[in-house]
Design a protein around this motif. Structure first.
Motif, PDB file in Angstrom:
ATOM      1  N   LEU A  20       1.687   1.791  -3.395  1.00  0.00           N
ATOM      2  CA  LEU A  20       0.594   2.451  -4.018  1.00  0.00           C
ATOM      3  C   LEU A  20       0.458   3.815  -3.995  1.00  0.00           C
ATOM      4  CD1 LEU A  20      -2.082   1.924  -5.881  1.00  0.00           C
ATOM      5  CD2 LEU A  20      -3.309   1.726  -3.584  1.00  0.00           C
ATOM      6  N   ALA A  21       0.741   4.208  -2.520  1.00  0.00           N
ATOM      7  CA  ALA A  21       0.603   5.735  -2.321  1.00  0.00           C
ATOM      8  C   ALA A  21       1.877   6.574  -3.035  1.00  0.00           C
ATOM      9  CB  ALA A  21       0.768   5.848  -0.647  1.00  0.00           C
ATOM     10  N   LEU A  26       0.714  -1.062   0.034  1.00  0.00           N
ATOM     11  CA  LEU A  26       0.063  -0.132  -0.089  1.00  0.00           C
ATOM     12  C   LEU A  26       0.908   1.213   0.036  1.00  0.00           C
ATOM     13  CD1 LEU A  26      -2.799  -1.046   2.486  1.00  0.00           C
ATOM     14  CD2 LEU A  26      -3.111  -0.368   0.082  1.00  0.00           C
ATOM     15  N   PHE A  27       1.986   1.188   0.662  1.00  0.00           N
ATOM     16  CA  PHE A  27       3.054   2.325   0.518  1.00  0.00           C
ATOM     17  C   PHE A  27       3.458   2.652  -0.781  1.00  0.00           C
ATOM     18  CE2 PHE A  27       3.299   1.838   5.175  1.00  0.00           C
ATOM     19  CZ  PHE A  27       3.394   3.149   5.415  1.00  0.00           C
ATOM     20  N   PHE A  34       9.168   4.908   0.508  1.00  0.00           N
ATOM     21  CA  PHE A  34       7.563   4.164   0.377  1.00  0.00           C
ATOM     22  C   PHE A  34       7.868   2.809  -0.635  1.00  0.00           C
ATOM     23  CE2 PHE A  34       3.784   7.319   1.345  1.00  0.00           C
ATOM     24  CZ  PHE A  34       4.846   7.611   2.495  1.00  0.00           C
TER      25      PHE A  34
END
Lengths: 487, 461
Positions: free
Chosen positions: A172-173, A169-170, A213
């Motif tokens: 993705l961010a 998810l990081f 990230f």
């Protein structure tokens, strides 16, 4: 088109396999995987490595008006990864033939479905598409491990699943952030295409945090120390085939992600943190090796050795020199082949003796000559003996690390000594000595098992003796990558 | 407008049909009504009309959200099979109340005037108060109805105070005029205006169950018969969020700085309370109640972002969430009916063996709610995060949401684990009607379709 075929064929085959009741499913799955390998071979023969161009590309709009494309294609690095995947999956399916898994149709369908995810990761040239396949590959392996795994599987796989999703998810961010940085002027459209990401001119500051990230996501998948805590348990509790998929192919997703989506996208971020990453990787090498020496469970031992090997690959790649990168690519192949073979041999031993404890085994050489030979070859490949595949990769990687910093090179070089210690100690404990009650009537390899091990051993020597077959495929692509990084 | 009239008429017709001896016709009739309304509603696309002296506007925004809500109701209705089987004498009333509450929901997405917003919320809520208590012999259901009614009335009061204060400050109920009104005096914003704005935000936050005004949700969701909980979690929430965004966008865009701190605080709290709360719940129903709070939080993130991506993000997220919720609550209802009202995680044990199809669609739904690719929920989250990241300075909120989304995976996967990896025990096969099966398959297909080709609807507003 051939890339799309490579991508969707396993998923279609998975649907077909799902419909087949009973034990016929595995045969269909095996044939489908062989067909997939044949497609990959066709793609390789038509592949022109010179120039490192992306070939067999297909670029369709995916999310209309948003600059998110269904963009797939292969350069030399992708092609090698696709070859590795398509080569290993049929063998992994074949290796499961002796098991009586319940609901075999679901089991084999999930393996094929996962292959689509894996191939997708290696051929995606759009950030969101990459992320999409990255997660798609996770769902089937979670179910394989959690449904057909060992006693403690539920807790362990839950940790694995949440841990990896947390990391991704990081990623993705970060991708979303990068996506909004594309389009130089206010009016220009945003794009998540890989080339658009490569052309970004970000400030050193934002590159620095984007680096983390992305790195967290890839580091968890590989896994790099200290993000490895899910790995030994998951490898141990998963069924043998899931372990092979995880270690043989899936962890390459993380390394590939670094090559394709981290190094060229945030080069300044990398140059700020590469030393720390190298130190972490080298700690991983030493830490993984030392813990491996202390293990009594065969699967756990190989799991920790895998942390050590991946640590070296990560270290080599983050040196950002050609030896390191090329070594990383070739070692991804070698490690995939060796670790799959070793986990298969452990599976064979466990199925015959119902134990994985080194202390309760011994004397297998007396009954199983063929097994001993295959085991020895794969093991020597793993400890990087010259003429085997491991040597080529580790040599280049260590050279890369040495060129970066001689002291780092020296510590990383411990891997050769330490890996011989735990590997040979393992071989000694399992294969030599007196027979135990478990190994009393150990039978040698069957035809099926040989059919799995022979191709693996051929590859051990092929890469060891003629590494140029593979190095020449990836070399121009790696050169391109370095040009982008150093622009 | 036609859809509002049609729904009202159909609701009354339904009541009269309820006098017939045979109840068999009720469900097909209600479905037919909804299909007609869905079609009629779509005719309003790209054909903006205003009604009642500019009290209501049916524009694309209203049509899109009405579409989601009617479709969701359409998908929920087949799960009323247990009421039909039990020959529940109030069935016609239930359907009528659902249709009437849809009228309120449509007004909430089409209002141009704060009075219409208030009326819409009341029409929706009163029907829901009744339905929450529809299981008259259950103590929990009675408790739910009373709690919902008292709390709801209280916060309606708060909302009304807000509207009045805004009126006092601007002299109008019309949201466009409020947006244009000059509320600055001596360089500071009018205090009465700010107070009114704050009260409005609190009032609507209650309706969408945003923290810290969420405390009623778990009890009410749990006590309410699951069939109606589904409606609360989907239609009511969609209407609330759409109304909230419309209000802020039309009336309070200019006073962004004065409401932003409140809304971002509510968003963060909602995300944290929803996700952390869901982890420790012992039953699937309560877990879903908390998860619905967390989804309100993700939806509110679009309001925090407040830019050109917000509208489409809300639309896509609402739709993907609604479809996934129809599956999750629908399967929950079926399981609960088969297990004598037990809605704990253990009730799902071994569902993968006894009902492979139910387990599969439930897995799709859980993955979608968790935001895993291949499902619509992934793109919902992607679009919401995109909207926030585009603002450029709220990266910390995204990081927080990411961490909480990972926690979300944990409790959704717990359901999957129960279904596939726990022994069946004494659980038997769950009976499913053909109608419900069809709806579940449609919802799962829709979830996967939007997960593969989000472009179909991601840019329509």
């Amino acid at each position: 088109m051939i890339t799309a075929l490579l991508l969707f064929w396993p998923a279609l085959a998975a649907l077909l396999v799902l419909l087949i009741k009973g034990q016929g499913a595995k045969k269909v799955a095996f044939v489908a995987a062989l067909v997939e390998f044949a497609i990959a071979i066709v793609a390789t023969t038509g592949f022109d490595a010179a120039g490192g161009r992306t070939q067999y590309a297909l670029n369709l709009p995916w999310v209309e008006n948003a600059g998110i494309g269904f963009h797939i294609g292969m350069d030399g690095i992708s092609l090698l990864m696709v070859l590795l995947t398509t080569f290993l999956v049929p063998l992994i399916i074949l290796s499961a033939f002796k098991h009586d898994y319940k609901n075999p149709n679901a089991f084999y369908a999930l393996i094929l479905f996962m292959q689509t995810g894996l191939i997708g990761v290696f051929v995606a040239l759009d950030a969101f598409l990459f992320y999409f396949f990255w997660e798609v590959a996770l769902i089937p392996i979670y179910f394989i491990a959690a449904i057909w795994g060992g006693a403690n599987r539920i807790k362990v796989t839950l940790k694995f699943f949440v841990y990896t999703v947390f990391g991704s998810l990081f990623m993705l961010a970060a991708f979303v952030y990068l996506y909004f940085q594309t389009g130089a002027t206010e009016m220009a459209a945003h794009s998540s295409d890989v080339q658009a990401f490569y052309q970004l001119a970000l400030s050193a500051e934002s590159q620095s945090w984007i680096f983390w990230f992305l790195f967290i996501a890839f580091a968890i998948k590989m896994p790099v120390f200290p993000f490895h805590t899910w790995q030994p348990d998951t490898y141990t509790e998963s069924p043998a085939q899931a372990t092979m998929l995880l270690s043989g192919i899936m962890l390459k997703m993380g390394i590939y992600g670094v090559l394709r989506w981290l190094l060229p996208v945030v080069p300044m971020g990398v140059s700020q943190w590469d030393e720390l990453v190298l130190i972490l990787s080298i700690i991983g090498i030493v830490y993984g090796s030392i813990i491996a020496i202390r293990q009594h469970d065969l699967k756990r031992l190989i799991a920790y050795s895998s942390i050590a090997h991946v640590g070296l690959i990560a270290a080599g790649i983050f040196t950002l020199n050609e030896q390191g990168l090329q070594g990383g690519v070739i070692q991804m192949l070698s490690h995939g082949i060796n670790v799959t073979g070793l986990f298969f041999i452990i599976d064979i031993i466990q199925r015959r003796t119902s134990t994985r404890e080194i202390t309760s085994l011994g004397g297998i050489t007396q009954n199983a000559k063929a097994l001993s030979i295959f085991f020895m070859i794969l093991l020597l490949g793993s400890v990087a003996l010259p003429l085997t595949n491991g040597f080529v990769g580790e040599f280049l990687l260590l050279l890369g690390v040495y060129n970066y910093n001689a002291w780092f090179g020296a510590v990383a070089g411990l891997t050769i000594i330490l890996s011989s210690v735990y590997m040979l100690r393992m071989f000694q404990g399992v294969m030599f000595g007196t027979k135990s009650e478990h190994t009393e009537d150990f039978t040698d390899l069957t035809f099926n098992e040989k059919a799995v091990l022979i191709p693996l051993v051929i590859m051990v020597f092929w890469i060891g003796l003629f590494p140029n077959t593979f190095l020449s495929i990836s070399e121009p692509a790696v050169g391109n990558l370095l040009n982008i990084i150093n622009r | 407008m036609t859809s509002i009239i049609l729904l009202s008429v159909f609701g009354i017709v339904n009541l009269f049909v309820g006098f017939l001896k045979s109840k068999k016709i009720l469900l097909p009739l209600a479905l037919l009504f909804l299909i007609v309304v869905f079609g009629v509603n779509l005719l309003g696309w790209n054909n903006t009309q205003t009604y009642f002296n500019n009290m209501l506007t049916i524009d694309n925004y209203a049509v899109a959200f009405t579409g989601i809500m009617v479709l969701t109701t359409l998908l929920i209705l087949p799960f009323s099979q247990s009421y039909i089987d039990a020959e529940d004498e109030n069935l016609a009333e239930y359907y009528s109340l659902l249709l009437f509450s849809l009228v309120g929901a449509i007004m909430m997405v089409a209002y141009e005037n704060l009075i219409m917003l208030f009326i819409g919320i009341e029409i929706l809520s009163i029907a829901m108060y009744v339905l929450a208590g529809s299981n008259k012999r259950s103590l929990r259901s009675n408790e739910a109805a009373l709690k919902y009614f008292l709390m709801g009335s209280f916060f309606t009061g708060v909302l009304l105070f807000g509207i009045v204060l805004i009126y006092g400050a601007t002299g109008t109920f019309d949201i466009t005029e409020i947006g244009a009104a000059n509320v600055m005096a001596d360089g500071t914003i009018n205090t009465m205006f700010t107070m009114g704005l704050l009260l409005l935000v609190i009032g609507i936050s209650f309706k969408i169950a945003a923290a810290p005004f969420h405390f009623w949700t778990p009890d009410v969701y749990e006590g309410t018969p699951t069939f109606f909980t589904t409606f609360m979690a989907t239609v009511v929430k969609t209407a609330g969020v759409a109304a909230f965004y419309k209000l802020m966008n039309a009336a309070f865009e200019g006073s962004f700085t004065s409401w932003f701190p409140t809304v971002i605080a509510i968003t963060v709290l909602t995300l944290v309370v929803g996700n952390i709360g869901a982890v420790i719940q012992p039953s699937v129903k309560r877990m879903l109640a908390y998860s619905s709070i967390s989804h309100a939080g993700y939806l509110l993130m679009t309001l925090v972002a407040f830019n050109d991506l917000s509208e489409n993000a809300i639309f896509f997220y609402s739709l993907s969430y609604a479809v996934a919720s129809v599956i999750s609550f629908g399967v929950l209802k079926l399981v609960e009916d088969a297990r004598e009202g037990n809605h704990s995680f253990a009730a799902f044990n071994g569902l993968g063996k006894t009902n492979p199809l139910l387990a599969f669609v439930m897995t799709v739904s859980m993955l979608s709610l968790g935001g895993i690719p291949l499902t619509a929920g992934f793109f919902g989250k992607l679009f919401v995060f995109s909207a926030v990241i585009e603002t450029g300075n709220l990266m910390w909120l995204v990081v927080l949401a990411v961490v909480l989304a990972a926690i979300g995976i944990y409790y959704y996967i717990k359901v999957v684990i129960a279904m596939y990896m726990q022994p069946t025990g004494e659980n038997t096969k769950v009976p499913v009607s053909g109608f419900a099966t069809l709806v579940l398959i449609i919802c799962a297909a829709l979830t996967v379709l939007l997960g593969l080709a989000p472009g179909l609807i991601s840019n329509i507003l």
